[in-house]
Design a protein around this motif. Structure first.
Motif, mmCIF file in Angstrom:
data_model
loop_
_atom_site.group_PDB
_atom_site.id
_atom_site.type_symbol
_atom_site.label_atom_id
_atom_site.label_comp_id
_atom_site.label_asym_id
_atom_site.label_seq_id
_atom_site.Cartn_x
_atom_site.Cartn_y
_atom_site.Cartn_z
ATOM 1 N N PRO A 93 0.805 -1.228 0.000
ATOM 2 C CA PRO A 93 0.000 0.000 0.000
ATOM 3 C C PRO A 93 0.837 1.276 0.000
ATOM 4 C CG PRO A 93 -0.943 -1.599 1.501
ATOM 5 C CD PRO A 93 0.384 -2.153 1.073
ATOM 6 N N THR A 94 2.059 1.211 0.528
ATOM 7 C CA THR A 94 2.920 2.396 0.530
ATOM 8 C C THR A 94 3.910 2.404 -0.624
ATOM 9 O OG1 THR A 94 4.422 1.287 2.077
ATOM 10 C CG2 THR A 94 2.732 2.736 3.015
ATOM 11 N N ASN A 95 4.012 1.286 -1.326
ATOM 12 C CA ASN A 95 4.837 1.180 -2.531
ATOM 13 C C ASN A 95 4.036 0.426 -3.574
ATOM 14 O OD1 ASN A 95 6.939 1.111 -4.420
ATOM 15 N ND2 ASN A 95 7.849 -0.721 -3.500
ATOM 16 N N THR A 96 3.019 1.094 -4.085
ATOM 17 C CA THR A 96 2.056 0.419 -4.960
ATOM 18 C C THR A 96 2.614 0.125 -6.340
ATOM 19 O OG1 THR A 96 1.155 2.506 -5.794
ATOM 20 C CG2 THR A 96 0.133 1.577 -3.815
ATOM 21 N N GLY A 97 3.699 0.777 -6.716
ATOM 22 C CA GLY A 97 4.111 0.703 -8.098
ATOM 23 C C GLY A 97 3.173 1.556 -8.942
ATOM 24 N N TYR A 98 3.048 1.210 -10.199
ATOM 25 C CA TYR A 98 2.175 1.972 -11.083
ATOM 26 C C TYR A 98 0.741 1.897 -10.560
ATOM 27 C CZ TYR A 98 -0.050 3.710 -15.295
ATOM 28 O OH TYR A 98 -0.790 4.451 -16.175
ATOM 29 N N SER A 99 0.073 3.033 -10.502
ATOM 30 C CA SER A 99 -1.272 3.075 -9.922
ATOM 31 C C SER A 99 -2.292 3.559 -10.940
ATOM 32 C CB SER A 99 -1.294 4.016 -8.707
ATOM 33 O OG SER A 99 -2.613 4.121 -8.189
ATOM 34 N N LYS A 100 -3.464 2.946 -10.916
ATOM 35 C CA LYS A 100 -4.599 3.407 -11.719
ATOM 36 C C LYS A 100 -5.728 3.893 -10.819
ATOM 37 C CE LYS A 100 -5.400 2.971 -15.737
ATOM 38 N NZ LYS A 100 -5.372 3.980 -16.832
ATOM 39 N N TRP A 101 -5.438 4.108 -9.541
ATOM 40 C CA TRP A 101 -6.452 4.607 -8.617
ATOM 41 C C TRP A 101 -6.592 6.108 -8.857
ATOM 42 C CZ3 TRP A 101 -9.387 1.732 -5.184
ATOM 43 C CH2 TRP A 101 -10.204 2.463 -4.305
ATOM 44 N N ASN A 102 -7.457 6.457 -9.769
ATOM 45 C CA ASN A 102 -7.587 7.841 -10.210
ATOM 46 C C ASN A 102 -9.029 8.084 -10.630
ATOM 47 O OD1 ASN A 102 -7.569 10.234 -11.908
ATOM 48 N ND2 ASN A 102 -5.336 10.052 -11.967
ATOM 49 N N TYR A 103 -9.677 9.038 -9.995
ATOM 50 C CA TYR A 103 -11.078 9.343 -10.274
ATOM 51 C C TYR A 103 -11.254 10.663 -11.034
ATOM 52 C CZ TYR A 103 -13.273 5.578 -7.601
ATOM 53 O OH TYR A 103 -13.723 4.352 -7.175
ATOM 54 N N SER A 104 -10.164 11.201 -11.572
ATOM 55 C CA SER A 104 -10.279 12.512 -12.201
ATOM 56 C C SER A 104 -11.223 12.491 -13.390
ATOM 57 C CB SER A 104 -8.904 13.024 -12.610
ATOM 58 O OG SER A 104 -8.285 12.141 -13.526
ATOM 59 N N CYS A 105 -11.163 11.456 -14.219
ATOM 60 C CA CYS A 105 -12.068 11.379 -15.368
ATOM 61 C C CYS A 105 -13.503 11.152 -14.914
ATOM 62 C CB CYS A 105 -11.642 10.256 -16.311
ATOM 63 S SG CYS A 105 -12.729 10.061 -17.745
#
Length: 540
Positions: A93-105
């Motif tokens: 959780p503190t070193n997720t690597g590449y993240s797609k947790w994004n709600y901007s769209c």
């Protein structure tokens, strides 16, 4: 849609919120902006273009190419590009690597949908724009739910306080919501566009995404029905005759493309082309194909390399193989479309002298294999840092393979299953033999064939991880040492290779895969710190 998808007029006019940022990456409300907007169809289109610009956190094109780095297909050697911890099975959780947790769209789409009804404009056009926004939002929820499982399902713009209190919906509920949305919007979307509108969301894209989600969730009759819709009028999708040119910019928007992300060299260019190609062509080798992927390609007679009748020669492993291997991978001895700085043939393995592509050297492939797909003709890109290209997210070959897979998994095997697979294998510049029906004649054997066919046909198109996940094969393919080519020499006069037995390249450190947790990505701890209602995925 190169002239439209890049437009970000509306985003520039949004004022920043004074509250702390929540994981929802809100498109903030601003009364001044809303008072000025929504007066005409041009305003609505500009606002919708802001949704497109945020699609996939603004990087769906990147993800569509680079996501195979989190699979057994390719390897990214650079820690700062954030694929290593995911692919190695050590993300936290503190070193997720590449993240797609994004709600901007999603939030930009919610803002658009909450306000567009006030616009005085043609009703048919308004319905289409609303359907486009709902598709973009649905696609975002598809990606989120596939990678993270249970995620917050937000359908309207919300305040910062509300954003920090939302709870997660189950993956099943999110999937049901997406399918309902796609069913509802398809009739309001056109079959195709013309002019600068090409690239916007079509009804075919909505049906195709729906079919993919149905397949991924074992809704086989529904998947078959949707695939069949795309194989009949009013749709005119077809297999493009050239697998090589399918991914080249001069042949964009061809009859196989159902959904893509479009970029323009002079504005909102695809900024990762240099990362994709080999060092001697100015690239960084961020996507290094693995030996596992190379071995998946059949020999030219349609047999696997472990079949004694295949004619496979381990000392000349790249001869007489499925042409899609050459179209996808730079392997030792590959002749390029233009002369390399050191000769005419790709040579990552000779040690005396070393070439600019010598494996493991700075910006060279760690596996000795480079990515050729997308950049088979480097002259297509006069400036590697300002590239206009389209990244295909859904294409007709996937529809044919989904139709076949759904029928195989339903154990409803008939001539159409073979027709589907053969239509992909028999693409003119591939021209692999038709499926041997005496060998592949039951559910188990056809399942094996279909899965291999998906892997090689759709390699480096962002789908391999989803296949590993849904087939639950992570423990088999994501554990252990990644390997690359044998070492040896390449003759720069004729491309002949001489490989040295027992010199297999070891790529990185051995991977680990814990089936109890690694089929989902960890939710970033920073988001849980903001919203105590969020629950971390099991095992993290």
């Amino acid at each position: 849609m190169k002239k439209l998808i890049i437009t970000t007029i509306i985003l520039g006019s949004l004022a920043a919120s004074g509250c702390r940022k929540s994981f929802l990456d809100r498109a903030p409300l601003d009364s001044y902006t809303n008072n000025v907007l929504w007066k005409s169809s041009n305003d609505a289109i500009a606002a919708l273009n802001g949704c497109y610009s945020k699609w996939g956190g603004g990087n769906n094109g990147y993800y569509g190419v680079f996501a195979d780095n989190n699979s057994d297909n390719t390897f990214d050697q650079f820690p700062w590009e954030n694929w290593l911890s995911l692919s190695a099975g050590i993300a936290t959780p503190t070193n997720t690597g590449y993240s797609k947790w994004n709600y901007s769209c999603i939030q930009t789409c919610n803002w658009f949908l909450d306000n567009v009804s006030a616009t005085n404009m043609d009703a048919t056009l308004k319905a289409r724009l609303i359907a486009e926004a709902r598709f973009l939002r649905a696609y975002e929820y598809f990606t989120l739910s596939q990678l993270y499982g249970a995620v917050p399902l937000v359908e309207h713009n919300i305040t910062p306080d509300e954003a920090n209190k939302v709870t997660q919906s189950t993956k099943a509920d999110v999937v049901a919501y997406i399918l309902k949305e796609l069913t509802a919007i398809a009739p309001d979307l056109p079959v195709k566009y013309s002019g600068s509108d090409v690239g916007r969301i079509t009804s075919g894209a909505a049906i195709a995404l729906k079919a993919r989600i149905e397949l991924f969730n074992k809704m086989y009759p529904e998947c078959i029905a949707d695939c069949q819709k795309l194989m009949a009028p009013p749709y005119s999708y077809a297999i493009y005759p050239s697998y090589v040119d399918l991914f080249r910019q001069p042949f964009a928007d061809n009859q196989e493309v159902i959904l893509d992300v479009q970029f323009k060299a002079s504005d909102n260019n695809f900024g990762w082309a240099r990362n994709m190609t080999i060092n001697s062509l100015g690239g960084y080798n961020s996507i290094a194909p693995t030996q596992s992927l190379v071995d998946a390609y059949e020999t030219a007679n349609g047999k696997t390399i472990d079949d004694p009748a295949s004619g496979y020669d381990a000392t000349q492993p790249y001869k007489n193989r499925d042409p899609r291997l050459t179209a996808t991978v730079f392997y030792p001895g590959t002749q390029y479309s233009s002369k390399l700085p050191y000769g005419s043939y790709y040579d990552p393995i000779s040690s005396s002298p070393k070439t600019l592509d010598h494996w493991g050297d700075n910006n060279c492939s760690p596996s000795a294999y480079g990515l050729r797909k997308y950049t088979p003709v480097i002259a297509d890109f006069p400036n590697m840092d300002q590239v206009g290209m389209d990244v295909i997210l859904i294409r007709y070959a996937e529809i044919k393979l989904m139709d076949a897979e759904a029928k195989i998994e339903s154990n409803k095997i008939d001539a159409t299953v073979y027709d589907d697979i053969n239509s992909v294998r028999k693409r003119p510049d591939v021209n692999m033999p038709a499926v041997d029906q005496s060998k592949y004649n039951d559910q188990a054997s056809l399942r094996t064939l279909l899965r291999r066919e998906r892997r090689v046909e759709l390699a480096v198109e962002g789908l391999r991880w989803f296949d590993i996940q849904r087939w639950q094969i992570g423990a088999q393919v994501m554990n252990g040492q990644v390997t690359g080519s044998l070492l040896g020499t390449v003759n720069q006069t004729n491309g002949a290779i001489a490989l040295t037995p027992g010199t297999t390249i070891k790529v990185g450190t051995p991977r680990v895969f814990d089936a109890a947790k690694n089929y989902l990505w960890p939710i970033p701890q920073t988001e849980i710190d903001l919203n105590k209602n969020l629950k971390q995925n099991p095992g993290y």
